[in-house]
Design a protein around this motif. Structure first.
Motif, mmCIF file in Angstrom:
data_model
loop_
_atom_site.group_PDB
_atom_site.id
_atom_site.type_symbol
_atom_site.label_atom_id
_atom_site.label_comp_id
_atom_site.label_asym_id
_atom_site.label_seq_id
_atom_site.Cartn_x
_atom_site.Cartn_y
_atom_site.Cartn_z
ATOM 1 N N ALA A 1 0.821 -1.210 0.000
ATOM 2 C CA ALA A 1 0.000 0.000 0.000
ATOM 3 C C ALA A 1 0.852 1.257 0.000
ATOM 4 N N GLN A 2 1.976 1.222 0.695
ATOM 5 C CA GLN A 2 2.834 2.403 0.755
ATOM 6 C C GLN A 2 3.409 2.749 -0.617
ATOM 7 N N LYS A 3 3.621 1.742 -1.456
ATOM 8 C CA LYS A 3 4.066 2.016 -2.818
ATOM 9 C C LYS A 3 3.036 2.886 -3.523
ATOM 10 N N GLY A 4 1.753 2.543 -3.374
ATOM 11 C CA GLY A 4 0.693 3.324 -3.987
ATOM 12 C C GLY A 4 0.598 4.730 -3.416
ATOM 13 N N ARG A 5 0.760 4.842 -2.084
ATOM 14 C CA ARG A 5 0.699 6.161 -1.468
ATOM 15 C C ARG A 5 1.807 7.072 -1.991
ATOM 16 N N LEU A 6 3.005 6.506 -2.118
ATOM 17 C CA LEU A 6 4.129 7.287 -2.624
ATOM 18 C C LEU A 6 3.939 7.630 -4.099
ATOM 19 N N ALA A 7 3.426 6.684 -4.871
ATOM 20 C CA ALA A 7 3.231 6.914 -6.302
ATOM 21 C C ALA A 7 2.266 8.063 -6.556
ATOM 22 N N GLU A 8 1.239 8.175 -5.742
ATOM 23 C CA GLU A 8 0.268 9.267 -5.888
ATOM 24 C C GLU A 8 0.918 10.633 -5.783
ATOM 25 N N LYS A 9 2.037 10.703 -5.060
ATOM 26 C CA LYS A 9 2.733 11.976 -4.857
ATOM 27 C C LYS A 9 3.994 12.071 -5.709
ATOM 28 N N GLY A 10 4.212 11.077 -6.574
ATOM 29 C CA GLY A 10 5.424 11.064 -7.391
ATOM 30 C C GLY A 10 6.683 10.776 -6.603
ATOM 31 N N LEU A 11 6.540 10.037 -5.505
ATOM 32 C CA LEU A 11 7.666 9.782 -4.601
ATOM 33 C C LEU A 11 8.116 8.322 -4.595
ATOM 34 N N ASP A 12 7.666 7.538 -5.572
ATOM 35 C CA ASP A 12 7.959 6.104 -5.573
ATOM 36 C C ASP A 12 9.234 5.766 -6.340
ATOM 37 N N ASP A 13 10.052 6.768 -6.657
ATOM 38 C CA ASP A 13 11.288 6.511 -7.389
ATOM 39 C C ASP A 13 12.330 5.778 -6.555
ATOM 40 N N CYS A 14 12.118 5.734 -5.237
ATOM 41 C CA CYS A 14 13.118 5.129 -4.354
ATOM 42 C C CYS A 14 12.790 3.688 -3.961
ATOM 43 N N ILE A 15 11.718 3.120 -4.497
ATOM 44 C CA ILE A 15 11.279 1.792 -4.062
ATOM 45 C C ILE A 15 12.383 0.759 -4.261
ATOM 46 N N GLU A 16 12.953 0.725 -5.456
ATOM 47 C CA GLU A 16 13.998 -0.268 -5.739
ATOM 48 C C GLU A 16 15.223 -0.033 -4.869
ATOM 49 N N PHE A 17 15.623 1.207 -4.726
ATOM 50 C CA PHE A 17 16.783 1.543 -3.898
ATOM 51 C C PHE A 17 16.601 1.051 -2.470
ATOM 52 N N CYS A 18 15.418 1.248 -1.918
ATOM 53 C CA CYS A 18 15.160 0.883 -0.516
ATOM 54 C C CYS A 18 15.115 -0.629 -0.295
ATOM 55 N N HIS A 19 15.103 -1.401 -1.373
ATOM 56 C CA HIS A 19 15.048 -2.858 -1.240
ATOM 57 C C HIS A 19 16.286 -3.548 -1.800
ATOM 58 N N GLN A 20 17.382 -2.801 -1.894
ATOM 59 C CA GLN A 20 18.652 -3.370 -2.329
ATOM 60 C C GLN A 20 19.473 -3.754 -1.100
ATOM 61 N N PRO A 21 19.632 -5.034 -0.842
ATOM 62 C CA PRO A 21 20.340 -5.446 0.376
ATOM 63 C C PRO A 21 21.825 -5.103 0.336
ATOM 64 N N ASP A 22 22.314 -4.702 1.499
ATOM 65 C CA ASP A 22 23.744 -4.659 1.777
ATOM 66 C C ASP A 22 24.520 -3.640 0.948
ATOM 67 N N SER A 23 23.931 -2.470 0.770
ATOM 68 C CA SER A 23 24.670 -1.399 0.102
ATOM 69 C C SER A 23 25.529 -0.606 1.090
ATOM 70 N N THR A 24 25.354 -0.870 2.390
ATOM 71 C CA THR A 24 26.178 -0.208 3.401
ATOM 72 C C THR A 24 26.390 -1.140 4.593
ATOM 73 N N LYS A 25 27.446 -0.873 5.341
ATOM 74 C CA LYS A 25 27.724 -1.632 6.563
ATOM 75 C C LYS A 25 27.457 -0.798 7.816
ATOM 76 N N VAL A 26 26.931 0.408 7.644
ATOM 77 C CA VAL A 26 26.723 1.296 8.775
ATOM 78 C C VAL A 26 25.552 0.811 9.632
ATOM 79 N N ILE A 27 25.684 1.003 10.942
ATOM 80 C CA ILE A 27 24.616 0.660 11.890
ATOM 81 C C ILE A 27 24.353 1.878 12.764
ATOM 82 N N PRO A 28 23.242 2.586 12.524
ATOM 83 C CA PRO A 28 22.918 3.731 13.371
ATOM 84 C C PRO A 28 22.340 3.261 14.711
ATOM 85 N N ILE A 29 22.855 3.828 15.785
ATOM 86 C CA ILE A 29 22.390 3.489 17.128
ATOM 87 C C ILE A 29 21.943 4.764 17.837
#
Length: 241
Positions: free
Chosen positions: A203-231
């Motif tokens: 559903a969030q994909k649809g919500r973002l698409a309505e606002k033209g903000l769904d360009d990051c969907i693929e990026f947000c689901h790419q595993p292991d692009s960083t080793k950083v751990i925010p605490i």
């Protein structure tokens, strides 16, 4: 539960977080679309510190104090903010070496809700293996806390919970009697062979698409692009040293 193994749970919504809250937990806050993905990308690109705040009012005060503010509600950048919640906003030219105040619809309030815990860390697909490896070195029960969307079940957050739970359970160090873990593992088993296309159902994909903000969907689901751990420490997110 075995005395020799640690507890693993998933909380699928902030609405039921009190049922899972335990001061002994290490809590992994998850808001895949988009807060925790953006946070991980910000640290990957050299942000010094992120100050998560729960309310618009807090973010506005921080802006008046001179901070750079990234803030949105329902996907819309707030009128006083410098930029919004897309991970693509957190590029090195914007964030390197900076302290940024961050406030979102769902994710940042969960960080504060869990602040009583032994530790609070930020998880995303971007740092999936790194955060799993770090958790396996700790000696504490784990709660994967899905930020969801306005307390409603979130497909993408729960799929990530399954991906992380799989890694933790495969180690043999953890066990679970939590149905939300079982459900998240089942969803991950359906999604992992074609994660991007599976998440297009969300559903969030649809919500973002309505606002033209769904360009990051693929990026947000790419595993292991960083080793950083925010605490989360005191009032700030910092990279694990």
């Amino acid at each position: 539960m075995s005395k020799n193994k640690l507890r693993l749970e998933v909380c699928v919504s902030p609405a039921i977080y009190p049922k899972h809250a335990n001061d002994e937990n290490i809590v992994v806050v998850v808001d895949i679309l988009r807060a925790t993905s953006a946070i991980c990308n910000a640290f990957h690109n050299g942000v010094k510190r992120i100050i998560p705040v729960s309310t618009v009012e807090e973010a506005r005060v921080k802006k008046q104090e001179g901070y750079t503010v990234a803030s949105e509600r329902d996907g819309y950048v707030l009128d006083f903010a410098d930029f919004g919640n897309s991970p693509f906003n957190f590029t090195s030219d914007k964030v390197y070496g900076k302290e940024i105040v961050y406030s979102t619809t769902n994710g940042t309030r969960c960080i504060h809700m869990a602040a009583h815990s032994k530790a609070v860390v930020v998880g995303s697909f971007l740092n999936l293996t790194a955060i799993a490896d770090w958790l396996l070195k700790q000696d504490a029960p784990i709660l994967i806390f899905c930020a969801s969307w306005k307390d409603r079940f979130s497909l993408e957050d729960t799929v990530f919970a399954g991906a992380l739970a799989e890694k933790l359970l495969e180690s043999g160090k953890f066990e679970t009697i939590c149905d939300a873990v079982t459900a998240s593992l089942d969803l991950w088993s359906l999604a992992k062979s074609d994660l991007y296309n599976y998440i297009l159902k969300a559903a969030q994909k649809g919500r973002l698409a309505e606002k033209g903000l769904d360009d990051c969907i693929e990026f947000c689901h790419q595993p292991d692009s960083t080793k950083v751990i925010p605490i989360f420490k005191e009032d700030s997110l910092l990279p694990v040293s």
